[in-house]
Structure formats: structure tokens, C-alpha cells
Design a protein around this motif. Structure first.
Motif, mmCIF file in Angstrom:
data_model
loop_
_atom_site.group_PDB
_atom_site.id
_atom_site.type_symbol
_atom_site.label_atom_id
_atom_site.label_comp_id
_atom_site.label_asym_id
_atom_site.label_seq_id
_atom_site.Cartn_x
_atom_site.Cartn_y
_atom_site.Cartn_z
ATOM 1 N N MET A 53 33.350 38.026 53.136
ATOM 2 C CA MET A 53 33.702 39.375 53.183
ATOM 3 C C MET A 53 33.856 40.332 51.945
ATOM 4 O O MET A 53 33.631 41.440 51.856
ATOM 5 N N ARG A 54 34.104 39.498 50.907
ATOM 6 C CA ARG A 54 34.539 40.057 49.805
ATOM 7 C C ARG A 54 33.252 40.042 48.868
ATOM 8 O O ARG A 54 32.580 39.104 48.485
ATOM 9 N N VAL A 55 32.812 41.229 48.483
ATOM 10 C CA VAL A 55 31.679 41.481 47.647
ATOM 11 C C VAL A 55 31.959 41.227 46.348
ATOM 12 O O VAL A 55 31.300 40.699 45.689
ATOM 13 N N ALA A 56 33.090 41.473 45.843
ATOM 14 C CA ALA A 56 33.364 41.408 44.452
ATOM 15 C C ALA A 56 35.163 41.406 44.315
ATOM 16 O O ALA A 56 35.862 41.990 45.109
ATOM 17 N N THR A 57 35.414 40.737 43.296
ATOM 18 C CA THR A 57 37.028 40.817 43.097
ATOM 19 C C THR A 57 37.232 41.165 41.458
ATOM 20 O O THR A 57 36.458 40.422 40.649
ATOM 21 N N PHE A 58 38.020 41.924 41.059
ATOM 22 C CA PHE A 58 38.231 42.239 39.719
ATOM 23 C C PHE A 58 39.596 42.033 39.479
ATOM 24 O O PHE A 58 40.647 42.200 40.256
ATOM 25 N N SER A 59 40.055 41.536 38.268
ATOM 26 C CA SER A 59 41.522 41.671 37.685
ATOM 27 C C SER A 59 41.658 42.240 36.337
ATOM 28 O O SER A 59 40.769 41.989 35.525
ATOM 29 N N SER A 60 42.850 42.825 36.151
ATOM 30 C CA SER A 60 43.183 43.147 34.444
ATOM 31 C C SER A 60 43.508 42.080 33.887
ATOM 32 O O SER A 60 43.954 41.010 34.449
ATOM 33 N N THR A 61 43.362 42.049 32.620
ATOM 34 C CA THR A 61 43.817 41.157 31.920
ATOM 35 C C THR A 61 45.131 41.572 31.053
ATOM 36 O O THR A 61 45.599 40.858 30.261
ATOM 37 N N ASP A 62 45.506 42.729 31.385
ATOM 38 C CA ASP A 62 46.658 43.237 30.602
ATOM 39 C C ASP A 62 47.998 42.741 31.346
ATOM 40 O O ASP A 62 48.362 43.076 32.654
ATOM 41 N N ILE A 63 48.766 41.766 30.602
ATOM 42 C CA ILE A 63 49.665 41.132 31.170
ATOM 43 C C ILE A 63 50.910 42.102 31.852
ATOM 44 O O ILE A 63 51.697 41.648 32.786
ATOM 45 N N GLN A 64 51.121 43.197 31.182
ATOM 46 C CA GLN A 64 52.189 44.064 31.558
ATOM 47 C C GLN A 64 51.759 44.947 32.698
ATOM 48 O O GLN A 64 52.455 45.233 33.473
ATOM 49 N N ASN A 65 50.289 44.977 33.233
ATOM 50 C CA ASN A 65 50.027 45.892 34.387
ATOM 51 C C ASN A 65 48.787 44.934 34.981
ATOM 52 O O ASN A 65 47.799 45.484 35.328
ATOM 53 N N MET A 66 49.239 43.931 35.295
ATOM 54 C CA MET A 66 48.349 42.939 36.262
ATOM 55 C C MET A 66 48.035 43.591 37.550
ATOM 56 O O MET A 66 48.973 43.886 38.481
#
Length: 167
Positions: A53-66
Motif C-alpha cells: 500500500m505504501r508508495v514511498a516513505t520518507f524520514s527527516s534526519t533532523d534528530i530534534q524534529n524527527m
């Protein structure tokens, strides 16, 4: 889905959700639709190729704003506009308002069109979280309505991180 399982993300928002039964998983998998959109991600984010179902997943690399952002595409009305918002509210432990208040909230959300004229509604659930701790799980989503499909772009993380990564 023979031997294949679509899994929920492993963040605070989804951790309390139980796995769906095999019939539900099969129905969801059958409703997956190809999407007519392209995207660009911020340079500080990383992309993980989607599956099921998931086309894509993204994650931030900013430890303070994950935050984690996912794109899911489903055929048809995908359970309905309001029903998805209610489900998301429940995922982050918000009280679900009555139908009139929910519709008023939906009507106040920002609406735009993609470059290819698909309607998009942003759903900012942080608006329901005044006075809560900054680390409370939260979500901002976009619902893109295509011909015969709905595309859901959901960003989850702490309220503080979601607000800081909103742009």
C-alpha cells in the motif's frame, strides 16, 4: 496476500495499532492504486522505497524534529474522506468530534490543486492539540483526490516536530 504482509510504520502514532486480519490486509492490498504524482523531498530527508500500500516513505534526519512521511494510494473513495480523518484522530488519541464539528474542521482546512489540477486538502490535526505537551504524537496529512483513487500523504511525529517540518 500469500506470505507477504503490509506493515504499519513503527513510530509513536502507529505503535498502538494492532495488525489487521488477513481478510482486511487482502482487501487493502487489492485497493492499491498506481499514482499520477511525482515528488521532491527536502535535502535533509531520506526516502525508502515503498511496497504494498505504501508508495514511498520518507524520514527527516533532523534528530530534534524527527518525522516520518508516507504516501499511500488506494482506489475508489478509500473508506471516505471523513472516515479517514476520524481514524487518524484515533491514531493520535484525539477525541473525535460530532459530525457537525468534524465537517466544520474539514471545511476550514487549506485546499489547493496540484500542477495537474488534482484537488488536495491539507488536514492539520495539530489544530486539535492546543495545550498538549510538545512531544505528544501528532499528524499533518494531505488527501489528493484523483480519478478513481485517493492518495494520502501523512506526516507523523511529535507535535513539535510535525509543526517544525510542516513546510
Amino acid at each position: 496476500i500469500s506470505g507477504q504482509q503490509t506493515t504499519m510504520p513503527q513510530d509513536d502514532v502507529h505503535s498502538s495499532m494492532q495488525s489487521q486480519g488477513a481478510d482486511m490486509q487482502q482487501a487493502l492490498q487489492a485497493s492499491v492504486a498506481k499514482i499520477p504524482i511525482k515528488w521532491a523531498i527536502p535535502s535533509q530527508w531520506k526516502e525508502i522505497k515503498g511496497s504494498g500500500m505504501r508508495v514511498a516513505t520518507f524520514s527527516s534526519t533532523d534528530i530534534q524534529n524527527m518525522v516520518e512521511t508516507s504516501i499511500v494510494s488506494l482506489g475508489g473513495k478509500a473508506g471516505g474522506f471523513s472516515a479517514n480523518i476520524v481514524r487518524w484522530m484515533q491514531q493520535i488519541n484525539l477525541s473525535v468530534p460530532d459530525e457537525a464539528a468534524l465537517q466544520s474542521f474539514i471545511d476550514r482546512q487549506e485546499k489547493i490543486k496540484t500542477q495537474s489540477s488534482l484537488p488536495v486538502t491539507f488536514v492539520d490535526l495539530t489544530q486539535w492539540q492546543e495545550g498538549v505537551d510538545a512531544q505528544t504524537p501528532s499528524m499533518i496529512a494531505a488527501i489528493i483526490e484523483g480519478e478513481g483513487l485517493q492518495i494520502f500523504v501523512k506526516m507523523t511525529g511529535s507535535k513539535e516536530a510535525v509543526i517544525n517540518q510542516k513546510d
